[in-house]
Design an enzyme around this catalytic site. Structure first.
Site, PDB file in Angstrom:
ATOM      1  N   HIS A 196       0.883  -1.379   0.040  1.00 26.10           N
ATOM      2  CA  HIS A 196       0.034   0.128  -0.104  1.00 26.10           C
ATOM      3  C   HIS A 196       0.883   1.234   0.008  1.00 26.10           C
ATOM      4  O   HIS A 196       1.837   1.221   0.769  1.00 26.10           O
ATOM      5  CB  HIS A 196      -0.991  -0.173   1.156  1.00 26.10           C
ATOM      6  CG  HIS A 196      -1.839   1.046   1.387  1.00 26.10           C
ATOM      7  ND1 HIS A 196      -1.827   2.379   1.619  1.00 26.10           N
ATOM      8  CD2 HIS A 196      -3.128   0.845   1.063  1.00 26.10           C
ATOM      9  CE1 HIS A 196      -2.935   2.982   1.616  1.00 26.10           C
ATOM     10  NE2 HIS A 196      -3.857   2.136   1.428  1.00 26.10           N
ATOM     11  N   CYS A 234      -3.790   2.635  -4.486  1.00 31.68           N
ATOM     12  CA  CYS A 234      -4.447   3.402  -3.666  1.00 31.68           C
ATOM     13  C   CYS A 234      -4.585   4.953  -4.247  1.00 31.68           C
ATOM     14  O   CYS A 234      -3.742   5.549  -4.043  1.00 31.68           O
ATOM     15  CB  CYS A 234      -3.996   3.513  -2.304  1.00 31.68           C
ATOM     16  SG  CYS A 234      -5.396   4.457  -1.213  1.00 31.68           S
ATOM     17  N   HIS A 261      -7.607   0.143  -4.359  1.00 33.77           N
ATOM     18  CA  HIS A 261      -8.345   1.051  -3.562  1.00 33.77           C
ATOM     19  C   HIS A 261      -8.928   2.202  -4.368  1.00 33.77           C
ATOM     20  O   HIS A 261      -7.992   3.180  -4.425  1.00 33.77           O
ATOM     21  CB  HIS A 261      -7.563   1.494  -2.580  1.00 33.77           C
ATOM     22  CG  HIS A 261      -7.270   0.432  -1.185  1.00 33.77           C
ATOM     23  ND1 HIS A 261      -6.477   0.699  -0.087  1.00 33.77           N
ATOM     24  CD2 HIS A 261      -7.449  -0.824  -1.348  1.00 33.77           C
ATOM     25  CE1 HIS A 261      -6.274  -0.378   0.470  1.00 33.77           C
ATOM     26  NE2 HIS A 261      -7.035  -1.454  -0.145  1.00 33.77           N
ATOM     27  N   ASP A 306     -13.016   2.398  -1.333  1.00 33.81           N
ATOM     28  CA  ASP A 306     -12.253   2.940  -0.020  1.00 33.81           C
ATOM     29  C   ASP A 306     -13.042   3.697   0.655  1.00 33.81           C
ATOM     30  O   ASP A 306     -14.112   3.828   0.531  1.00 33.81           O
ATOM     31  CB  ASP A 306     -10.642   3.440  -0.738  1.00 33.81           C
ATOM     32  CG  ASP A 306      -9.767   3.312   0.450  1.00 33.81           C
ATOM     33  OD1 ASP A 306      -9.894   3.040   1.300  1.00 33.81           O
ATOM     34  OD2 ASP A 306      -8.647   3.763   0.070  1.00 33.81           O
ATOM     35  N   HIS A 307     -12.466   4.613   1.375  1.00 29.07           N
ATOM     36  CA  HIS A 307     -13.385   5.200   2.477  1.00 29.07           C
ATOM     37  C   HIS A 307     -14.570   6.056   2.088  1.00 29.07           C
ATOM     38  O   HIS A 307     -14.487   6.489   0.855  1.00 29.07           O
ATOM     39  CB  HIS A 307     -12.269   6.499   3.082  1.00 29.07           C
ATOM     40  CG  HIS A 307     -11.045   5.988   3.589  1.00 29.07           C
ATOM     41  ND1 HIS A 307     -10.161   6.903   3.819  1.00 29.07           N
ATOM     42  CD2 HIS A 307     -10.645   4.951   3.773  1.00 29.07           C
ATOM     43  CE1 HIS A 307      -8.985   6.176   4.734  1.00 29.07           C
ATOM     44  NE2 HIS A 307      -9.310   4.947   4.234  1.00 29.07           N
ATOM     45  N   TYR A 320     -15.226   4.050   7.115  1.00 25.84           N
ATOM     46  CA  TYR A 320     -15.395   2.627   6.771  1.00 25.84           C
ATOM     47  C   TYR A 320     -17.006   2.419   7.314  1.00 25.84           C
ATOM     48  O   TYR A 320     -17.313   1.248   7.742  1.00 25.84           O
ATOM     49  CB  TYR A 320     -14.873   1.549   7.452  1.00 25.84           C
ATOM     50  CG  TYR A 320     -13.454   1.504   6.754  1.00 25.84           C
ATOM     51  CD1 TYR A 320     -13.183   0.902   5.672  1.00 25.84           C
ATOM     52  CD2 TYR A 320     -12.317   2.231   7.114  1.00 25.84           C
ATOM     53  CE1 TYR A 320     -12.157   0.704   4.947  1.00 25.84           C
ATOM     54  CE2 TYR A 320     -11.468   2.464   6.610  1.00 25.84           C
ATOM     55  CZ  TYR A 320     -10.879   1.782   5.275  1.00 25.84           C
ATOM     56  OH  TYR A 320      -9.965   1.534   4.471  1.00 25.84           O
TER      57      TYR A 320
HETATM   58  C1  DNO Z   1      -6.872   3.133   5.586  1.00 24.78           C
HETATM   59  C2  DNO Z   1      -6.198   2.030   4.668  1.00 24.78           C
HETATM   60  C3  DNO Z   1      -4.805   1.640   5.300  1.00 24.78           C
HETATM   61  C4  DNO Z   1      -4.491   0.213   4.616  1.00 24.78           C
HETATM   62  C5  DNO Z   1      -3.064  -0.026   5.171  1.00 24.78           C
HETATM   63  C6  DNO Z   1      -2.466  -1.318   4.367  1.00 24.78           C
HETATM   64  O1  DNO Z   1      -7.934   3.372   5.804  1.00 24.78           O
HETATM   65  O2  DNO Z   1      -6.177   2.243   3.459  1.00 24.78           O
HETATM   66  O3  DNO Z   1      -4.840   1.642   6.838  1.00 24.78           O
HETATM   67  O4  DNO Z   1      -5.151  -0.718   4.920  1.00 24.78           O
HETATM   68  O5  DNO Z   1      -2.073   0.995   4.965  1.00 24.78           O
HETATM   69  O6  DNO Z   1      -1.541  -1.902   5.122  1.00 24.78           O
END
Ligand code: DNO
Length: 348
Positions: A196, A234, A261, A306-307, A320
């Site tokens: 990531h 991401c 992501h 993602d978020h 989340y």
């Molecule tokens: C946050 C996530 C990160 C991700 C880690 C992977 O929301 O995108 O915490 O899970 O960096 O190791």
């Protein structure tokens, strides 16, 4: 492409049955949260989790994350034992049908934001980042949104000082050492590693960060060319640095992207941003262009929204909650469908 959804295990307020009802979801992305970082995940614990997920009609092919112990990042002598434990975890995960492991190599902190509930114009609220505010924090008395429960203040200060003076080069060498140590197990287990990026992708409190853009990846693949050494693209993390053109990065990195992501951000200043709905038009990143670049360059990995924002009165775990991520999953599935169908039409 397989659309997935992050699920925080038994402690998650969102039941698997709700996740199952989101259209086009193949499975969840999850982890075992109560095993101390550095210890091996026993196969029986992994199987219990997998069975629970499968019983809900979902797959468990992606783990996010198997965290990397700080001693590995610091290059301490204890790292060999810790790397062996990590490799064993990988082999156990492979036996349970896991195909992809997301991890990061950020010293001390993972993601960083200055506000977890920034009100947005539409009435929702979301995470945001203000660089000036972060820089103004006292490093000897740090209180960071979302992190206060993770470290005691003395532990935090000791950890930060353990990194003092560490160069980017040394941290990178420690990453390469780690990856070389686990690659044979990844091959044996049929698991792709997906690093990531740093979030946001610049140094924090004098802690070095090394997965920040195009050059980081070129260096990473050159040092460890194994195909199991891949990435989590991401968009919200990398995209926070203005010099990262996300469409271009998606095009270049698609072949090594095992997990995506797909998150939207909206800039409010050079380095400041808030998180918003996933659609292209509500933020600063060209989500359509990113998906198109991924698909056209052979991406066939796992995706997750993602978020998300807190909407419709939900007060979820920051980033989340259920609702906005479910909207994101549908929007992203729609983008993939359209891009894939257009591509097929063009080749007919
Ligand atoms: C946050 C996530 C990160 C991700 C880690 C992977 O929301 O995108 O915490 O899970 O960096 O190791």
């Amino acid at each position: 492409m397989k659309m997935t959804f992050r699920w925080y295990g038994e402690g998650d307020s969102i039941p698997l049955s709700y996740i199952r009802e989101i259209p086009n979801l193949s499975g969840v992305v999850t982890a075992i949260y109560d095993i101390p970082v550095g210890e091996t995940w026993p196969l029986d614990r992994i199987l219990v989790l997998k069975e629970k997920v499968n019983a809900a009609g979902l797959e468990m092919e992606v783990i996010e994350s198997v965290p990397v112990h700080e001693d590995i990042k610091l290059g301490k002598p204890s790292r060999d034992k810790l790397i062996a434990n990590y490799a064993q975890t990988i082999e156990n995960l492979g036996k349970a049908g896991v195909r992809c492991v997301c991890y990061n190599f950020m010293p001390v902190f993972d993601w960083l934001r200055t506000n977890l509930h920034t009100p947005l114009a539409d009435g929702s609220n979301a995470l945001s980042y203000c660089h000036e505010e972060l820089m103004a924090l006292d490093v000897h008395n740090l209180h960071l949104p979302g992190w206060d429960e993770s470290y005691g203040s003395e532990e935090l200060e000791a950890l930060i000082s353990a990194y003092s003076g560490m160069s980017h080069e040394t941290l990178f060498e420690n990453l390469v050492y780690f990856l070389k140590g686990i690659m044979p197990s990844c091959r044996k287990a049929g698991i792709n590693m997906a690093i990531h990026p740093d979030d946001p992708p610049w140094d924090m409190f004098s802690l070095p960060r090394i997965i920040t853009g195009k050059e980081s990846y070129e260096r990473l693949f050159c040092a460890v060319p194994d195909k199991e050494n891949g990435i989590t693209l991401c968009t919200g993390s990398l995209g926070a640095a203005r010099e990262n053109n996300m469409v271009e990065l998606a095009r270049l990195l698609a072949p090594r992207t095992y997990f995506a992501h797909l998150r939207q951000i909206a800039f409010t200043d050079t380095r400041d941003f808030y998180e918003c709905g996933h659609m292209t038009d509500v933020g600063s990143l060209d989500m359509y262009g990113i998906v198109k670049a991924l698909v056209e360059n052979g991406f066939d990995g796992y995706v997750r929204p993602d978020h998300g924002r807190n909407i419709w009165g939900e007060d979820g775990k920051p980033g989340y909650g259920l609702f906005d991520r479910a909207l994101g999953a549908c929007y992203l599935s729609g983008l993939f469908e359209a891009v894939q169908k257009n591509m097929k039409k063009e080749t007919e």
